[in-house]
Design a protein around this motif. Sequence first.
Motif, short mmCIF file in Angstrom:
data_model
loop_
_atom_site.label_atom_id
_atom_site.label_comp_id
_atom_site.label_asym_id
_atom_site.label_seq_id
_atom_site.Cartn_x
_atom_site.Cartn_y
_atom_site.Cartn_z
N ILE A 69 0.87 -1.18 0.00
CA ILE A 69 0.00 0.00 0.00
C ILE A 69 0.90 1.23 0.00
O ILE A 69 1.89 1.28 0.73
CB ILE A 69 -0.89 0.06 1.26
N ARG A 70 0.54 2.21 -0.80
CA ARG A 70 1.25 3.49 -0.83
C ARG A 70 0.23 4.61 -0.86
O ARG A 70 -0.73 4.56 -1.63
CB ARG A 70 2.13 3.62 -2.07
N ARG A 71 0.45 5.64 -0.07
CA ARG A 71 -0.37 6.85 -0.16
C ARG A 71 0.39 7.81 -1.06
O ARG A 71 1.45 8.31 -0.69
CB ARG A 71 -0.61 7.46 1.22
N LEU A 72 -0.14 8.05 -2.24
CA LEU A 72 0.55 8.86 -3.23
C LEU A 72 0.28 10.34 -3.05
O LEU A 72 1.07 11.17 -3.48
CB LEU A 72 0.15 8.42 -4.63
N ALA A 73 -0.86 10.67 -2.46
CA ALA A 73 -1.25 12.05 -2.16
C ALA A 73 -2.34 11.96 -1.09
O ALA A 73 -2.79 10.87 -0.75
CB ALA A 73 -1.77 12.75 -3.41
N ASP A 74 -2.76 13.10 -0.57
CA ASP A 74 -3.80 13.09 0.47
C ASP A 74 -5.05 12.36 0.01
O ASP A 74 -5.72 11.71 0.82
CB ASP A 74 -4.17 14.52 0.88
N ASP A 75 -5.35 12.45 -1.28
CA ASP A 75 -6.60 11.87 -1.79
C ASP A 75 -6.38 10.73 -2.78
O ASP A 75 -7.27 10.39 -3.55
CB ASP A 75 -7.46 12.96 -2.43
N VAL A 76 -5.20 10.07 -2.72
CA VAL A 76 -4.88 8.97 -3.63
C VAL A 76 -4.14 7.86 -2.88
O VAL A 76 -3.12 8.13 -2.25
CB VAL A 76 -4.03 9.44 -4.83
N VAL A 77 -4.66 6.63 -2.97
CA VAL A 77 -4.02 5.48 -2.35
C VAL A 77 -3.85 4.40 -3.41
O VAL A 77 -4.78 4.09 -4.17
CB VAL A 77 -4.85 4.93 -1.17
N LEU A 78 -2.65 3.82 -3.47
CA LEU A 78 -2.33 2.73 -4.38
C LEU A 78 -2.28 1.43 -3.60
O LEU A 78 -1.68 1.37 -2.53
CB LEU A 78 -0.97 3.00 -5.03
N GLY A 79 -2.92 0.41 -4.12
CA GLY A 79 -2.88 -0.90 -3.49
C GLY A 79 -2.48 -1.96 -4.47
O GLY A 79 -2.84 -1.91 -5.65
N TYR A 80 -1.70 -2.93 -3.99
CA TYR A 80 -1.29 -4.09 -4.79
C TYR A 80 -1.68 -5.32 -3.98
O TYR A 80 -1.30 -5.45 -2.82
CB TYR A 80 0.21 -4.05 -5.06
N LEU A 97 -3.74 -7.89 -8.45
CA LEU A 97 -4.65 -6.76 -8.66
C LEU A 97 -3.99 -5.48 -8.18
O LEU A 97 -3.52 -5.39 -7.04
CB LEU A 97 -5.96 -6.98 -7.89
N GLY A 98 -3.92 -4.51 -9.07
CA GLY A 98 -3.49 -3.17 -8.71
C GLY A 98 -4.69 -2.25 -8.74
O GLY A 98 -5.47 -2.28 -9.71
N VAL A 99 -4.88 -1.48 -7.68
CA VAL A 99 -5.98 -0.53 -7.63
C VAL A 99 -5.44 0.84 -7.24
O VAL A 99 -4.50 0.96 -6.45
CB VAL A 99 -7.10 -0.94 -6.66
N LEU A 100 -6.06 1.84 -7.79
CA LEU A 100 -5.78 3.22 -7.42
C LEU A 100 -7.08 3.79 -6.88
O LEU A 100 -8.09 3.82 -7.58
CB LEU A 100 -5.32 4.03 -8.64
#
Length: 119
Positions: A69-80, A97-100
């Motif tokens: 999991i990565r938080r790319l910005a305050d309103d964006v989270v990346l999950g693998y 599965l990759g989700v944004l």
Amino acid sequence: MSEAQILRTVLDRWKSAVDAHEPDRVAACFTDDAIFQGLQPYSVGRAGVAAYYAGQPLGLTAAYDVREIRRLADDVVLGYLEVEFGFTDRPALTVNLGVLLRRVGDDWLIGHYQVSRLT
């Protein structure tokens, strides 16, 4: 809310709808302009997501395991994730599965969904 809580909240809602075979409820987990890539040609928007899941067999289930999991910005989270899709009439299928996720108002929704098969 932590990025792990955000991801699990959205994916638990997605899983519940997949397991219940409720395509419109699955689609409600996505943004209006979501890019969706299952194991068939991609689509854009909720209608494509609903159509994809409407075409899935009854009894389909999803079990996921978060890998990164990565938080790319305050309103964006990346999950693998690794997801096992279960079927009533054939062996389970395991995929990556990759989700944004994007915050839309007070909610978090899937803006990009990309599946790849494990070989």
